[in-house]
Design a protein around this motif. Structure first.
Motif, PDB file in Angstrom:
ATOM      1  N   HIS A  90       0.815  -1.212   0.000  1.00 56.06           N
ATOM      2  CA  HIS A  90       0.000   0.000   0.000  1.00 56.06           C
ATOM      3  C   HIS A  90       0.855   1.272   0.000  1.00 56.06           C
ATOM      4  CE1 HIS A  90      -3.453  -2.541   0.691  1.00 56.06           C
ATOM      5  NE2 HIS A  90      -2.874  -3.058   1.764  1.00 56.06           N
ATOM      6  N   TRP A 147       3.132   2.929   9.545  1.00 57.17           N
ATOM      7  CA  TRP A 147       1.848   3.005   8.837  1.00 57.17           C
ATOM      8  C   TRP A 147       1.172   4.354   9.083  1.00 57.17           C
ATOM      9  CZ3 TRP A 147      -0.746   1.010   5.038  1.00 57.17           C
ATOM     10  CH2 TRP A 147      -2.133   1.199   4.944  1.00 57.17           C
ATOM     11  N   TRP A 148       1.207   4.835  10.332  1.00 54.07           N
ATOM     12  CA  TRP A 148       0.603   6.139  10.649  1.00 54.07           C
ATOM     13  C   TRP A 148       1.266   7.238   9.822  1.00 54.07           C
ATOM     14  CZ3 TRP A 148       3.397  10.284  12.563  1.00 54.07           C
ATOM     15  CH2 TRP A 148       2.644  11.439  12.821  1.00 54.07           C
ATOM     16  N   SER A 151       0.324   6.984   6.059  1.00 54.65           N
ATOM     17  CA  SER A 151      -1.069   7.351   5.784  1.00 54.65           C
ATOM     18  C   SER A 151      -1.328   8.829   6.059  1.00 54.65           C
ATOM     19  CB  SER A 151      -2.021   6.489   6.622  1.00 54.65           C
ATOM     20  OG  SER A 151      -1.780   6.667   8.009  1.00 54.65           O
ATOM     21  N   LEU A 156       0.743   6.640   0.669  1.00 57.67           N
ATOM     22  CA  LEU A 156       0.030   5.443   0.251  1.00 57.67           C
ATOM     23  C   LEU A 156      -0.366   5.537  -1.215  1.00 57.67           C
ATOM     24  CD1 LEU A 156      -2.433   4.838   3.229  1.00 57.67           C
ATOM     25  CD2 LEU A 156      -0.120   3.956   2.939  1.00 57.67           C
ATOM     26  N   GLU A 161      -6.330   5.124  -0.047  1.00 59.92           N
ATOM     27  CA  GLU A 161      -6.530   6.167   0.952  1.00 59.92           C
ATOM     28  C   GLU A 161      -7.980   6.156   1.442  1.00 59.92           C
ATOM     29  OE1 GLU A 161      -5.109   9.811  -0.656  1.00 59.92           O
ATOM     30  OE2 GLU A 161      -3.007   9.254  -0.476  1.00 59.92           O
ATOM     31  N   LYS A 163     -10.290   5.848   4.749  1.00 55.79           N
ATOM     32  CA  LYS A 163     -10.160   6.074   6.193  1.00 55.79           C
ATOM     33  C   LYS A 163     -10.505   4.832   6.994  1.00 55.79           C
ATOM     34  CE  LYS A 163     -10.917  11.079   6.156  1.00 55.79           C
ATOM     35  NZ  LYS A 163     -11.763  12.185   6.639  1.00 55.79           N
ATOM     36  N   ILE A 166      -7.543   2.411   6.665  1.00 54.59           N
ATOM     37  CA  ILE A 166      -6.391   2.902   7.425  1.00 54.59           C
ATOM     38  C   ILE A 166      -6.596   2.656   8.918  1.00 54.59           C
ATOM     39  CG2 ILE A 166      -5.179   5.006   8.126  1.00 54.59           C
ATOM     40  CD1 ILE A 166      -5.614   6.038   5.239  1.00 54.59           C
ATOM     41  N   HIS A 170      -4.495   0.166  11.585  1.00 54.68           N
ATOM     42  CA  HIS A 170      -4.013   0.643  12.888  1.00 54.68           C
ATOM     43  C   HIS A 170      -4.435  -0.308  14.001  1.00 54.68           C
ATOM     44  CE1 HIS A 170      -2.014   4.383  12.103  1.00 54.68           C
ATOM     45  NE2 HIS A 170      -3.051   4.931  11.516  1.00 54.68           N
TER      46      HIS A 170
END
Length: 225
Positions: A90, A147-148, A151, A156, A161, A163, A166, A170
């Protein structure tokens, strides 16, 4: 100033860097070396020739904690490799910060042979369980921070993208660190239960999640067009 100029200035200039091939190559190399190093802790017992028949079975039983620790760590590292692999399916761009976050994650991975050896040598010592679990906590947090960051700063793939997706990643990333923190806490009550947490977490991540399959199918469909 035109809207086009404003759009260009609002984007991170590093977002247009080349692909992540070298990041993935370095990461795969670290994982391969670390997984190989794990087995070095399992050494063939040295027994005098005249005593092999009698002592070898007991010597092999003595190696059982090392073998179990090796298997668990091998599976855990496999889970983290899969997570890293899926994450970079991703993440399509990178910048300097992401490079260092990946290095931080690899530091945690490269540290795994020591707590594994500690746990295999002293399986009934709380400090060994705490050291092992703490390393995995840091690895899981490092993965989620990566990852945070990706994103948040639009590194990404634009088609990913989403939400909800994502947020799902998390949550899935953070389950392991929270579980390992629980293992540390429960070790003050029962070492056996603490070690059982490692097995349960591994099984949780091995079993596919329905949303994982859905997202994988969606991602795969892009390459079949």
């Amino acid at each position: 100033m035109s809207n086009e100029d404003n759009t260009v200035k609002s984007e991170k200039p590093t977002a247009a860097f080349h692909g992540n091939e070298r990041i993935i190559a370095l990461s795969d190399g670290v994982f391969a070396i670390v997984i190989t190093l794990l087995v070095l802790e399992i050494k063939v017992p040295h027994i005098e020739p005249g005593s092999v028949d009698k002592e070898l079975p007991y010597a092999l039983m003595h190696l059982l904690p090392k073998i179990i620790a090796h298997i668990i760590s091998f599976v855990v590292l496999g889970i983290y490799w899969i997570s890293h692999h899926n994450t970079f399916m991703h993440i399509k761009r990178h910048d300097r910060v992401l490079l260092w976050l990946n290095i931080l994650f690899l530091l945690c991975v490269a540290s795994m042979p020591f707590p594994t050896a500690l746990l295999s040598e002293y399986p009934n010592q709380r400090i060994a369980i705490i050291a092992y679990a703490s390393t995995l906590v840091l690895a899981g947090i490092a993965m989620d921070v990566m990852w945070w960051y990706a994103s948040t700063y639009r590194l990404l793939d634009e088609t990913q993208e989403d939400k909800n997706f994502i947020a799902f990643v998390h949550r899935r990333n953070l389950i392991a660190p929270l579980a390992y923190l629980f293992a540390i806490a429960i070790s003050f009550i029962s070492l056996t239960l603490a070690k059982l947490v490692f097995i349960i977490v591994a099984l949780y991540y091995i079993l596919p999640n329905p949303l994982d399959r859905k997202r994988f199918q969606k991602l795969s469909s892009r390459f079949e067009r």
